[in-house]
Design an enzyme around this catalytic site. Structure first.
Site, PDB file in Angstrom:
ATOM      1  N   SER A  84       0.862  -1.194   0.000  1.00 49.63           N
ATOM      2  CA  SER A  84       0.000   0.000   0.000  1.00 49.63           C
ATOM      3  C   SER A  84       0.895   1.240   0.000  1.00 49.63           C
ATOM      4  CB  SER A  84      -0.867   0.004   1.268  1.00 49.63           C
ATOM      5  OG  SER A  84      -1.670   1.167   1.317  1.00 49.63           O
TER       6      SER A  84
ATOM      7  N   TYR B  61      -2.005  -0.939  10.348  1.00 48.26           N
ATOM      8  CA  TYR B  61      -2.069  -1.256   8.913  1.00 48.26           C
ATOM      9  C   TYR B  61      -0.811  -0.751   8.191  1.00 48.26           C
ATOM     10  CZ  TYR B  61      -3.717  -1.135   4.071  1.00 48.26           C
ATOM     11  OH  TYR B  61      -3.826  -1.306   2.718  1.00 48.26           O
TER      12      TYR B  61
ATOM     13  N   LYS C 222       2.085  -2.876   6.193  1.00 47.74           N
ATOM     14  CA  LYS C 222       2.369  -2.707   4.762  1.00 47.74           C
ATOM     15  C   LYS C 222       3.830  -2.286   4.524  1.00 47.74           C
ATOM     16  CE  LYS C 222      -1.508  -4.046   3.305  1.00 47.74           C
ATOM     17  NZ  LYS C 222      -1.650  -5.160   2.339  1.00 47.74           N
TER      18      LYS C 222
HETATM   19  P1  NAP Z   1     -11.544  -6.084   0.379  1.00 46.28           P
HETATM   20  O1  NAP Z   1     -12.421  -5.543  -0.684  1.00 46.28           O
HETATM   21  O2  NAP Z   1     -11.952  -5.924   1.805  1.00 46.28           O
HETATM   22  O3  NAP Z   1     -11.256  -7.621   0.093  1.00 46.28           O
HETATM   23  C1  NAP Z   1     -10.403  -8.312   0.957  1.00 46.28           C
HETATM   24  C2  NAP Z   1     -10.215  -9.729   0.474  1.00 46.28           C
HETATM   25  O4  NAP Z   1      -9.275 -10.401   1.345  1.00 46.28           O
HETATM   26  C3  NAP Z   1     -11.496 -10.528   0.515  1.00 46.28           C
HETATM   27  O5  NAP Z   1     -11.474 -11.486  -0.514  1.00 46.28           O
HETATM   28  C4  NAP Z   1     -11.410 -11.214   1.879  1.00 46.28           C
HETATM   29  O6  NAP Z   1     -12.227 -12.377   1.903  1.00 46.28           O
HETATM   30  C5  NAP Z   1      -9.908 -11.531   1.934  1.00 46.28           C
HETATM   31  N1  NAP Z   1      -9.392 -11.732   3.283  1.00 46.28           N
HETATM   32  C6  NAP Z   1      -9.413 -10.859   4.321  1.00 46.28           C
HETATM   33  N2  NAP Z   1      -8.850 -11.428   5.403  1.00 46.28           N
HETATM   34  C7  NAP Z   1      -8.447 -12.677   5.036  1.00 46.28           C
HETATM   35  C8  NAP Z   1      -7.820 -13.755   5.699  1.00 46.28           C
HETATM   36  N3  NAP Z   1      -7.457 -13.680   6.999  1.00 46.28           N
HETATM   37  N4  NAP Z   1      -7.565 -14.888   5.008  1.00 46.28           N
HETATM   38  C9  NAP Z   1      -7.916 -14.986   3.714  1.00 46.28           C
HETATM   39  N5  NAP Z   1      -8.507 -14.016   3.021  1.00 46.28           N
HETATM   40  C10 NAP Z   1      -8.793 -12.874   3.689  1.00 46.28           C
HETATM   41  O7  NAP Z   1     -10.078  -5.442   0.308  1.00 46.28           O
HETATM   42  P2  NAP Z   1      -9.332  -4.688  -0.892  1.00 46.28           P
HETATM   43  O8  NAP Z   1      -9.655  -3.256  -0.781  1.00 46.28           O
HETATM   44  O9  NAP Z   1      -9.548  -5.409  -2.166  1.00 46.28           O
HETATM   45  O10 NAP Z   1      -7.808  -4.870  -0.416  1.00 46.28           O
HETATM   46  C11 NAP Z   1      -7.060  -5.978  -0.879  1.00 46.28           C
HETATM   47  C12 NAP Z   1      -5.594  -5.756  -0.548  1.00 46.28           C
HETATM   48  O11 NAP Z   1      -5.170  -4.519  -1.125  1.00 46.28           O
HETATM   49  C13 NAP Z   1      -5.302  -5.642   0.947  1.00 46.28           C
HETATM   50  O12 NAP Z   1      -4.052  -6.225   1.240  1.00 46.28           O
HETATM   51  C14 NAP Z   1      -5.252  -4.147   1.167  1.00 46.28           C
HETATM   52  O13 NAP Z   1      -4.464  -3.808   2.277  1.00 46.28           O
HETATM   53  C15 NAP Z   1      -4.606  -3.699  -0.132  1.00 46.28           C
HETATM   54  N6  NAP Z   1      -4.861  -2.304  -0.462  1.00 46.28           N
HETATM   55  C16 NAP Z   1      -6.115  -1.859  -0.768  1.00 46.28           C
HETATM   56  C17 NAP Z   1      -6.302  -0.525  -1.122  1.00 46.28           C
HETATM   57  C18 NAP Z   1      -7.656   0.003  -1.540  1.00 46.28           C
HETATM   58  O14 NAP Z   1      -7.741   1.207  -1.804  1.00 46.28           O
HETATM   59  N7  NAP Z   1      -8.674  -0.796  -1.649  1.00 46.28           N
HETATM   60  C19 NAP Z   1      -5.228   0.357  -1.095  1.00 46.28           C
HETATM   61  C20 NAP Z   1      -3.966  -0.113  -0.748  1.00 46.28           C
HETATM   62  C21 NAP Z   1      -3.801  -1.449  -0.446  1.00 46.28           C
HETATM   63  P3  NAP Z   1     -12.782 -12.997   3.291  1.00 46.28           P
HETATM   64  O15 NAP Z   1     -13.167 -11.851   4.174  1.00 46.28           O
HETATM   65  O16 NAP Z   1     -13.924 -13.857   2.884  1.00 46.28           O
HETATM   66  O17 NAP Z   1     -11.660 -13.809   3.858  1.00 46.28           O
END
Ligand code: NAP
Length: 259
Positions: A143, A157, A161
């Site tokens: 991130s 968080y 990261k």
């Molecule tokens: P999201 O929409 O909340 O989706 C999260 C995914 O991870 C879901 O499939 C969830 O499924 C799974 N997950 C969560 N905890 C888990 C666990 N303990 N074991 C296995 N699977 C797990 O999140 P997102 O926004 O797509 O973010 C995905 C990644 O990108 C993360 O690492 C986040 O930190 C990073 N990121 C996101 C953003 C953003 O703007 N969205 C920015 C920077 C970085 P279940 O809950 O069913 O397990």
């Protein structure tokens, strides 16, 4: 370009939603065999069915990426299904927002386990497969928050990261003996289910602070991950790329208003 992905065996953790689903879709549309892993079976199965209905080759498995036994089972299920593991996209993560004064130590540990311990576990579990095939790719979803920026409520968080990037450097050295690269994508604000949970005001304020004037799409991250995973990126390891629409560039609000 990037045709080398066809037929590869790919794991995407957190592939049921958001960025992970975007990564899974980008790889699957390039002809990869994709294992979608998440804790919740319903969303994982739905993502898998939707991609397969478009002619893709995906399967799903339940996995908690903070649990060693669960990660080992996920990797074994992938090897059994697709004949090996070529590419690990360690993407699953959680971002609860709690300020330090109010945060329980248990919440800190949980975020570290989901975001940082998981990177170690996912890499460790794949090593026997990379060693066997003599090649491999790992792509972490880090991130901008932590390594580059800060935001109240995300101390745990951000630390997790930034920790991923610290892990990445030594992992790149250790994985080189298996002809395996590891790199990280650092997303800015990407429009996902998880981001929507932060509320409309957050989404609008963020979009306004990005020079390209929009939140990122999940495919924007998928395409960067695809490049790192390709044969064409064979000589890049231990590196990270920011994919944020220019969000970290403006020096001030005034600078942003100038454009
Ligand atoms: P999201 O929409 O909340 O989706 C999260 C995914 O991870 C879901 O499939 C969830 O499924 C799974 N997950 C969560 N905890 C888990 C666990 N303990 N074991 C296995 N699977 C797990 O999140 P997102 O926004 O797509 O973010 C995905 C990644 O990108 C993360 O690492 C986040 O930190 C990073 N990121 C996101 C953003 C953003 O703007 N969205 C920015 C920077 C970085 P279940 O809950 O069913 O397990």
């Amino acid at each position: 370009m990037l045709t080398s992905i066809k037929g590869k065996s790919v794991i995407v953790t957190g592939g049921s939603k958001g960025i992970g689903r975007g990564i899974a879709s980008v790889f699957a549309k390039q002809g990869a065999n994709v294992m979608i892993a998440a804790r919740g079976a319903e969303a994982a199965e739905a993502a898998c069915d939707a991609m397969n209905a478009e002619g893709c080759s995906t399967k799903w498995t339940s996995c908690d990426v903070s649990d060693w036994g669960s990660v080992q089972a996920m990797v074994q299920a992938t090897a059994d299904a697709f004949g090996g593991v070529d590419i690990m996209c360690a993407n699953a993560g959680a971002f609860p927002q709690t300020k330090i004064a109010e945060m329980d130590p248990e919440e800190w540990d949980q975020v570290m386990a989901t975001n940082l311990r998981s990177a170690f576990l996912c890499v460790k579990a794949c090593i026997p497969h990379f060693e066997k095939s003599g090649k491999g790719r790992v792509v972490l979803t880090s991130s901008i928050t932590g390594p580059v920026t800060g935001f109240p409520g995300w101390s745990h968080y951000g630390a997790s990261k930034a920790g991923q990037l610290g892990f990445l450097k030594t992992a790149a050295m250790e994985l080189s003996r298996y002809n395996t690269t590891i790199n990280a994508v650092m997303p800015g604000n990407i429009y996902t289910e998880g981001l929507q949970d932060l509320g409309q005001e957050y989404l609008e304020t963020m979009a306004a602070s990005i020079p390209l004037k929009r939140l990122g799409a999940v495919e924007d991250i998928g395409n960067a991950a695809l490049f790192f995973a390709s044969d064409e990126a064979a000589y890049i390891t231990g590196q990270q790329i920011v994919v944020d629409g220019g969000q970290i560039i403006p020096e001030s609000l005034e600078a942003l208003e100038e454009i």
